[in-house]
Write a protein that holds these residues in place. Structure first.
Motif, PDB file in Angstrom:
ATOM      1  N   LYS A  70       0.777   3.612   2.196  1.00 34.81           N
ATOM      2  CA  LYS A  70       1.204   2.210   2.225  1.00 34.81           C
ATOM      3  C   LYS A  70       0.116   1.318   2.809  1.00 34.81           C
ATOM      4  O   LYS A  70      -0.131   0.217   2.322  1.00 34.81           O
ATOM      5  CB  LYS A  70       2.491   2.075   3.028  1.00 34.81           C
ATOM      6  N   SER A  71      -0.533   1.815   3.864  1.00 34.16           N
ATOM      7  CA  SER A  71      -1.596   1.022   4.499  1.00 34.16           C
ATOM      8  C   SER A  71      -2.779   0.843   3.551  1.00 34.16           C
ATOM      9  O   SER A  71      -3.340  -0.249   3.427  1.00 34.16           O
ATOM     10  CB  SER A  71      -2.050   1.693   5.795  1.00 34.16           C
ATOM     11  N   LEU A  72      -3.179   1.932   2.871  1.00 33.83           N
ATOM     12  CA  LEU A  72      -4.295   1.838   1.925  1.00 33.83           C
ATOM     13  C   LEU A  72      -3.932   0.969   0.741  1.00 33.83           C
ATOM     14  O   LEU A  72      -4.761   0.203   0.234  1.00 33.83           O
ATOM     15  CB  LEU A  72      -4.703   3.240   1.469  1.00 33.83           C
ATOM     16  N   ASP A  73      -2.669   1.082   0.272  1.00 34.84           N
ATOM     17  CA  ASP A  73      -2.226   0.195  -0.805  1.00 34.84           C
ATOM     18  C   ASP A  73      -2.320  -1.257  -0.384  1.00 34.84           C
ATOM     19  O   ASP A  73      -2.727  -2.126  -1.154  1.00 34.84           O
ATOM     20  CB  ASP A  73      -0.792   0.526  -1.216  1.00 34.84           C
ATOM     21  N   CYS A  74      -1.940  -1.494   0.865  1.00 34.27           N
ATOM     22  CA  CYS A  74      -2.028  -2.857   1.408  1.00 34.27           C
ATOM     23  C   CYS A  74      -3.475  -3.320   1.462  1.00 34.27           C
ATOM     24  O   CYS A  74      -3.794  -4.450   1.100  1.00 34.27           O
ATOM     25  CB  CYS A  74      -1.394  -2.897   2.788  1.00 34.27           C
ATOM     26  N   LEU A  75      -4.359  -2.422   1.902  1.00 37.72           N
ATOM     27  CA  LEU A  75      -5.777  -2.762   1.990  1.00 37.72           C
ATOM     28  C   LEU A  75      -6.366  -3.016   0.606  1.00 37.72           C
ATOM     29  O   LEU A  75      -7.129  -3.965   0.401  1.00 37.72           O
ATOM     30  CB  LEU A  75      -6.532  -1.642   2.692  1.00 37.72           C
ATOM     31  N   VAL A  76      -5.984  -2.170  -0.361  1.00 36.70           N
ATOM     32  CA  VAL A  76      -6.451  -2.357  -1.726  1.00 36.70           C
ATOM     33  C   VAL A  76      -5.925  -3.665  -2.296  1.00 36.70           C
ATOM     34  O   VAL A  76      -6.627  -4.399  -2.992  1.00 36.70           O
ATOM     35  CB  VAL A  76      -6.019  -1.166  -2.610  1.00 36.70           C
ATOM     36  N   VAL A 120       3.791  15.089   8.937  1.00 35.41           N
ATOM     37  CA  VAL A 120       2.667  14.966   8.006  1.00 35.41           C
ATOM     38  C   VAL A 120       3.023  14.034   6.854  1.00 35.41           C
ATOM     39  O   VAL A 120       2.258  13.141   6.477  1.00 35.41           O
ATOM     40  CB  VAL A 120       2.255  16.356   7.474  1.00 35.41           C
ATOM     41  N   ASN A 121       4.230  14.247   6.289  1.00 32.44           N
ATOM     42  CA  ASN A 121       4.649  13.399   5.174  1.00 32.44           C
ATOM     43  C   ASN A 121       4.811  11.947   5.609  1.00 32.44           C
ATOM     44  O   ASN A 121       4.468  11.021   4.858  1.00 32.44           O
ATOM     45  CB  ASN A 121       5.960  13.918   4.582  1.00 32.44           C
ATOM     46  N   ALA A 122       5.330  11.747   6.826  1.00 32.49           N
ATOM     47  CA  ALA A 122       5.503  10.379   7.323  1.00 32.49           C
ATOM     48  C   ALA A 122       4.157   9.687   7.500  1.00 32.49           C
ATOM     49  O   ALA A 122       3.984   8.525   7.131  1.00 32.49           O
ATOM     50  CB  ALA A 122       6.277  10.400   8.642  1.00 32.49           C
ATOM     51  N   VAL A 123       3.192  10.417   8.074  1.00 31.15           N
ATOM     52  CA  VAL A 123       1.857   9.825   8.277  1.00 31.15           C
ATOM     53  C   VAL A 123       1.178   9.569   6.942  1.00 31.15           C
ATOM     54  O   VAL A 123       0.542   8.530   6.735  1.00 31.15           O
ATOM     55  CB  VAL A 123       1.000  10.736   9.173  1.00 31.15           C
TER      56      VAL A 123
END
Length: 475
Positions: free
Chosen positions: A57-63, A48-51
């Motif tokens: 990280k993915s959302l930060d990248c998208l933002v 869960v923590n890994a996902v």
């Protein structure tokens, strides 16, 4: 050695042993499997923590990508718009070049005709070397005229833009993020649709957010509010909220636990009456609180809520926004008389000024380290900037990027944060010159937004008329 087979009367015992051995084997296999599965189940929290980490990280990248697009698209589109507008002047430029060339040709022809008439009217004896030199000069002038071929601006043709929309899109994506997760999508990106407006508004690229936490309710008990009209961030990230109709200021930690309440009327000399805005002075570790009708004044309290002094009783009318600079200078704006007041750290007036020609309804104020004052004007829908001497410097965000601003602040990295309450709660970030950086819109409908402040560089804290405090993470 010859095998010994069991006798018939031993067969039942042999069969029983074989069955027991088989069952023990099956039991061992299932016990091992259950143990393995338990080990895997124990890794659930780790997964869960890994996902979640991957999602963050993915959302930060998208933002990051979206913010970069917001930051880069406007200048790029405006640059292209200026190019298109420039093409519209090409016929006039061609006409101007040709007109001046025709005028020069007409002047040369006049000189030639004049010389020709002069030669025809005189006798051959009157021909002199002066006339010969004149003809030579005219010949050189005509030769020079034809040698000087002007370069006419090229008429626009072919593609309507100097570069394709696909090049713009791919360039922004590649420049905006170096994350490999976006690379597979580049070849499948859709082309940009044609723009019908001169520029792309940052507001159209705003990200939608949900609030991350909230606290508070209606009432008069500790931790409750009757009207949380003002808010600021104090020492160690504490959140100070003016509880206007309860005549007090309440201080909370970052998760909404009440730490301090001050301003009660039973405190000698320090009772608050309808406090509406609050600011924190890091230099003196004090809170400055403004009070609205009927008292029209400000009060200074220590960080532990101890009353220090009142000031501005005979000076202020309808005080509203307040901020404090790095040197302890207190800046208070008066919304209805459109006046800006500067006090020293002890509340002594330094100077005051007004400029009704550029101010309409100043509602919130902040300042930078260069003695520039940024004022959010709720009715002009823009930010007005003055220096400490009252000299008007510029307006910002007056291109429709904000509407009905309610708060302004400077982040820890020097960005200008503006909150507005038009149709929804919007959080905009700009450079100190007014260039848009990123915009966020709340997915949550708030009853009425009263005040907002930014903590550090991205955490927005909002007070609303539903008697609650909300936080947003604008990373």
């Amino acid at each position: 050695m010859q095998a010994v087979w069991p006798s018939p009367h031993e067969w039942p015992e042999v069969a029983r042993r074989m069955c027991n051995d088989s069952l023990r084997l099956l039991q061992r296999r299932m016990i091992d499997e259950i143990g393995r599965l338990k080990l895997e189940l124990d890794k659930h929290d780790e997964r869960v923590n890994a996902v979640r980490d991957w999602q963050k990280k993915s959302l930060d990248c998208l933002v990051e990508l979206r913010s970069y697009m917001s930051y880069k698209m406007d200048p790029q589109i405006m640059k292209t718009y200026e190019f298109i507008q420039e093409q519209g002047t090409i016929p006039e430029k061609i006409y101007e070049v040709l007109y001046h060339r025709a005028a020069k040709a007409d002047t040369l022809l006049g000189e030639i005709n004049k010389c020709s008439t002069s030669l025809l009217s005189c006798s051959s004896e009157a021909y002199t070397e002066i006339n010969y030199q004149l003809i030579v000069s005219l010949t050189q002038a005509v030769d020079g005229y034809f040698e000087q071929k002007p370069e006419l601006p090229a008429m626009p043709e072919g593609d309507p833009l100097p570069f394709s929309s696909e090049e713009i899109w791919n360039g922004i994506v590649m420049a905006g993020s170096h994350r490999t997760m976006f690379l597979p999508f580049l070849k499948n990106l859709p082309p940009l649709s044609p723009c019908s407006s001169p520029g792309l508004s940052v507001r159209s690229l705003r990200l939608k957010l949900n609030y991350t936490s909230s606290f508070g309710s209606f009432g008069t008990d500790m931790g409750q509010f009757s009207e949380p009209a003002g808010i600021c961030v104090g020492k160690d990230g504490l959140i100070a909220v003016t509880d206007t109709k309860n005549n007090r200021v309440q201080v909370f930690d970052s998760i909404g636990c009440l730490k301090l309440t001050f301003g009660f009327s039973d405190v000698p000399g320090g009772g608050l009456m309808y406090p509406n805005c609050v600011a924190y002075c890091r230099l003196t570790d004090r809170y400055i609180v403004t009070e609205r009708t009927p008292v029209h004044q400000a009060q200074i309290f220590s960080a532990d809520g101890r009353f220090i002094k009142k000031f501005g009783q005979d000076l202020l009318q309808f005080p509203r926004g307040v901020c404090v600079d790095k040197d302890g200078t207190i800046i208070i704006i008066e919304c209805k008389v459109m006046r800006i007041n500067l006090f020293d750290r002890d509340g002594n007036l330094i100077r005051r000024f007004t400029n009704p020609s550029v101010l309409n309804f100043p509602i919130s104020v902040c300042c930078n380290d260069n003695q520039q004052i940024f004022i959010a004007d709720n009715r002009r829908h823009c930010i007005v900037v003055f220096d400490y001497n009252g000299r008007f410097l510029r307006t910002m965000c007056d291109n429709g990027s904000i509407s009905f601003p309610i708060a302004i602040a400077i982040t820890s990295v020097g960005e200008i944060f503006v909150a507005d309450n038009h149709q929804s709660f919007n959080m905009s970030f700009f450079t100190q010159n007014g260039e848009p950086l990123r915009v966020y819109e709340s997915r949550n409908r708030h009853l009425h937004c009263l005040a907002a402040v930014v903590q550090n560089d991205s955490r927005v804290i909002l007070s609303t008329k539903d008697y609650r405090i909300y936080t947003y993470d604008c990373k």
